[in-house]
Design a protein around this motif. Sequence first.
Motif, PDB file in Angstrom:
ATOM      1  N   ARG A 134       0.869  -1.177   0.000  1.00 47.57           N
ATOM      2  CA  ARG A 134       0.000   0.000   0.000  1.00 47.57           C
ATOM      3  C   ARG A 134       0.904   1.225   0.000  1.00 47.57           C
ATOM      4  NH1 ARG A 134      -2.301   3.914   3.268  1.00 47.57           N
ATOM      5  NH2 ARG A 134      -4.504   4.326   2.873  1.00 47.57           N
ATOM      6  N   ILE A 135       0.687   2.098  -0.926  1.00 46.90           N
ATOM      7  CA  ILE A 135       1.539   3.277  -1.089  1.00 46.90           C
ATOM      8  C   ILE A 135       0.981   4.437  -0.265  1.00 46.90           C
ATOM      9  CG2 ILE A 135       2.439   4.944  -2.779  1.00 46.90           C
ATOM     10  CD1 ILE A 135       3.564   1.996  -2.959  1.00 46.90           C
ATOM     11  N   ASP A 136       1.845   5.023   0.577  1.00 41.46           N
ATOM     12  CA  ASP A 136       1.437   6.139   1.421  1.00 41.46           C
ATOM     13  C   ASP A 136       1.947   7.487   0.931  1.00 41.46           C
ATOM     14  OD1 ASP A 136      -0.072   4.764   3.439  1.00 41.46           O
ATOM     15  OD2 ASP A 136       1.822   3.915   4.133  1.00 41.46           O
ATOM     16  N   ARG A 137       2.945   7.455   0.049  1.00 44.64           N
ATOM     17  CA  ARG A 137       3.447   8.712  -0.507  1.00 44.64           C
ATOM     18  C   ARG A 137       4.107   8.441  -1.852  1.00 44.64           C
ATOM     19  NH1 ARG A 137       9.237   9.919   0.917  1.00 44.64           N
ATOM     20  NH2 ARG A 137       8.842  12.122   1.227  1.00 44.64           N
ATOM     21  N   VAL A 138       4.118   9.476  -2.667  1.00 41.77           N
ATOM     22  CA  VAL A 138       4.803   9.428  -3.958  1.00 41.77           C
ATOM     23  C   VAL A 138       5.842  10.530  -3.919  1.00 41.77           C
ATOM     24  CG1 VAL A 138       4.553   9.671  -6.458  1.00 41.77           C
ATOM     25  CG2 VAL A 138       2.727   8.596  -5.122  1.00 41.77           C
ATOM     26  N   ARG A 139       7.038  10.202  -4.363  1.00 40.06           N
ATOM     27  CA  ARG A 139       8.105  11.204  -4.328  1.00 40.06           C
ATOM     28  C   ARG A 139       8.810  11.303  -5.665  1.00 40.06           C
ATOM     29  NH1 ARG A 139      13.527   9.283  -1.172  1.00 40.06           N
ATOM     30  NH2 ARG A 139      13.999   7.412  -2.374  1.00 40.06           N
ATOM     31  N   LEU A 140       9.587  12.359  -5.778  1.00 40.29           N
ATOM     32  CA  LEU A 140      10.473  12.555  -6.918  1.00 40.29           C
ATOM     33  C   LEU A 140      11.570  13.502  -6.470  1.00 40.29           C
ATOM     34  CD1 LEU A 140       9.787  15.641  -8.052  1.00 40.29           C
ATOM     35  CD2 LEU A 140       7.837  14.469  -9.006  1.00 40.29           C
ATOM     36  N   PHE A 141      12.606  13.567  -7.269  1.00 38.68           N
ATOM     37  CA  PHE A 141      13.692  14.502  -6.999  1.00 38.68           C
ATOM     38  C   PHE A 141      13.809  15.461  -8.167  1.00 38.68           C
ATOM     39  CE2 PHE A 141      14.787  11.135  -4.090  1.00 38.68           C
ATOM     40  CZ  PHE A 141      15.340  11.792  -3.000  1.00 38.68           C
ATOM     41  N   VAL A 142      14.157  16.704  -7.853  1.00 34.11           N
ATOM     42  CA  VAL A 142      14.349  17.720  -8.881  1.00 34.11           C
ATOM     43  C   VAL A 142      15.651  18.452  -8.572  1.00 34.11           C
ATOM     44  CG1 VAL A 142      12.960  19.477  -7.688  1.00 34.11           C
ATOM     45  CG2 VAL A 142      13.246  19.597 -10.173  1.00 34.11           C
ATOM     46  N   HIS A 143      16.443  18.699  -9.602  1.00 28.78           N
ATOM     47  CA  HIS A 143      17.709  19.403  -9.432  1.00 28.78           C
ATOM     48  C   HIS A 143      17.436  20.833  -8.993  1.00 28.78           C
ATOM     49  CE1 HIS A 143      21.596  21.205 -10.404  1.00 28.78           C
ATOM     50  NE2 HIS A 143      22.093  19.963 -10.402  1.00 28.78           N
ATOM     51  N   GLU A 144      18.249  21.325  -8.090  1.00 29.97           N
ATOM     52  CA  GLU A 144      18.056  22.674  -7.559  1.00 29.97           C
ATOM     53  C   GLU A 144      18.104  23.753  -8.642  1.00 29.97           C
ATOM     54  OE1 GLU A 144      21.163  23.487  -4.715  1.00 29.97           O
ATOM     55  OE2 GLU A 144      22.749  23.188  -6.190  1.00 29.97           O
ATOM     56  N   ASP A 145      18.724  23.465  -9.768  1.00 32.54           N
ATOM     57  CA  ASP A 145      18.812  24.428 -10.869  1.00 32.54           C
ATOM     58  C   ASP A 145      17.741  24.203 -11.933  1.00 32.54           C
ATOM     59  OD1 ASP A 145      21.027  25.638  -9.682  1.00 32.54           O
ATOM     60  OD2 ASP A 145      22.458  24.367 -10.763  1.00 32.54           O
ATOM     61  N   ASN A 146      16.661  23.531 -11.566  1.00 22.51           N
ATOM     62  CA  ASN A 146      15.584  23.258 -12.516  1.00 22.51           C
ATOM     63  C   ASN A 146      14.253  23.768 -11.959  1.00 22.51           C
ATOM     64  OD1 ASN A 146      14.098  22.296 -14.652  1.00 22.51           O
ATOM     65  ND2 ASN A 146      14.798  20.176 -14.481  1.00 22.51           N
ATOM     66  N   PRO A 147      14.128  25.081 -11.762  1.00 20.55           N
ATOM     67  CA  PRO A 147      12.902  25.630 -11.162  1.00 20.55           C
ATOM     68  C   PRO A 147      11.666  25.420 -12.035  1.00 20.55           C
ATOM     69  CG  PRO A 147      14.279  27.401 -11.988  1.00 20.55           C
ATOM     70  CD  PRO A 147      15.085  26.128 -12.089  1.00 20.55           C
ATOM     71  N   ARG A 148      11.836  25.345 -13.347  1.00 23.95           N
ATOM     72  CA  ARG A 148      10.687  25.115 -14.230  1.00 23.95           C
ATOM     73  C   ARG A 148      10.044  23.762 -13.916  1.00 23.95           C
ATOM     74  NH1 ARG A 148      11.798  24.090 -20.349  1.00 23.95           N
ATOM     75  NH2 ARG A 148      11.685  21.978 -19.606  1.00 23.95           N
ATOM     76  N   ALA A 149      10.869  22.732 -13.746  1.00 20.92           N
ATOM     77  CA  ALA A 149      10.335  21.410 -13.401  1.00 20.92           C
ATOM     78  C   ALA A 149       9.709  21.430 -12.012  1.00 20.92           C
ATOM     79  CB  ALA A 149      11.431  20.350 -13.476  1.00 20.92           C
ATOM     80  N   GLU A 150      10.349  22.079 -11.060  1.00 18.53           N
ATOM     81  CA  GLU A 150       9.791  22.133  -9.710  1.00 18.53           C
ATOM     82  C   GLU A 150       8.430  22.825  -9.709  1.00 18.53           C
ATOM     83  OE1 GLU A 150      10.778  23.315  -5.086  1.00 18.53           O
ATOM     84  OE2 GLU A 150      12.330  23.639  -6.599  1.00 18.53           O
ATOM     85  N   ALA A 151       8.292  23.890 -10.490  1.00 18.97           N
ATOM     86  CA  ALA A 151       7.004  24.593 -10.575  1.00 18.97           C
ATOM     87  C   ALA A 151       5.925  23.685 -11.163  1.00 18.97           C
ATOM     88  CB  ALA A 151       7.152  25.857 -11.410  1.00 18.97           C
ATOM     89  N   LEU A 152       6.289  22.907 -12.156  1.00 21.05           N
ATOM     90  CA  LEU A 152       5.341  21.965 -12.754  1.00 21.05           C
ATOM     91  C   LEU A 152       4.900  20.928 -11.722  1.00 21.05           C
ATOM     92  CD1 LEU A 152       3.905  20.704 -15.253  1.00 21.05           C
ATOM     93  CD2 LEU A 152       5.967  19.343 -15.523  1.00 21.05           C
TER      94      LEU A 152
END
Length: 183
Positions: A134-152
Amino acid sequence: MTHIIRSVRQDDWTRAKALRLDALRDPIAHLAFLDTYEQAAARPDEFWQDRAAGAAEGRTSRQFVAEAADGRWLGTVSVLVERSGTETFFGDVPEVSQTHIVGVFVRPEARGTGLTQELFRAALAWSWSLAEPRIDRVRLFVHEDNPRAEALYAKVGFKRTGFSISAAKQPTSSEIELALLRA
């Protein structure tokens, strides 16, 4: 833009390989992927066949693609299962079972159309549908220099957790963990 979101099938391996190679040619691939075009292009067909078979089976991973009406693949996202108490690829040990979103790529002509959010909806629906674990969370990593991806990712509901790791290709930079908890 007419398209469908679907899981990769085992016999899609050549298309999955081609899309991955295209993703690794993207100008920000050095920030978004741990792989390089040269490494991926050198892998034998068996690697790509096994990868597609595993993603199609969906027990420990699943890959989703956005397929245009003409059959072109416009984007992809993959999801990896990380069981609680088991060390992950990044060396951490989650307290709860979670999935990890990786390999996010949308072709330039399909960006800004909502396609990435649709791919994420499919990835999240699959994650929440798992009974074991049973999944309780979904995660991902984003590079600190990729604000466009983080905003998405924020638009989809992901938030910073406070956890980060050194970027594999740039040890002086960080990959920031974002997560979405089960509602």
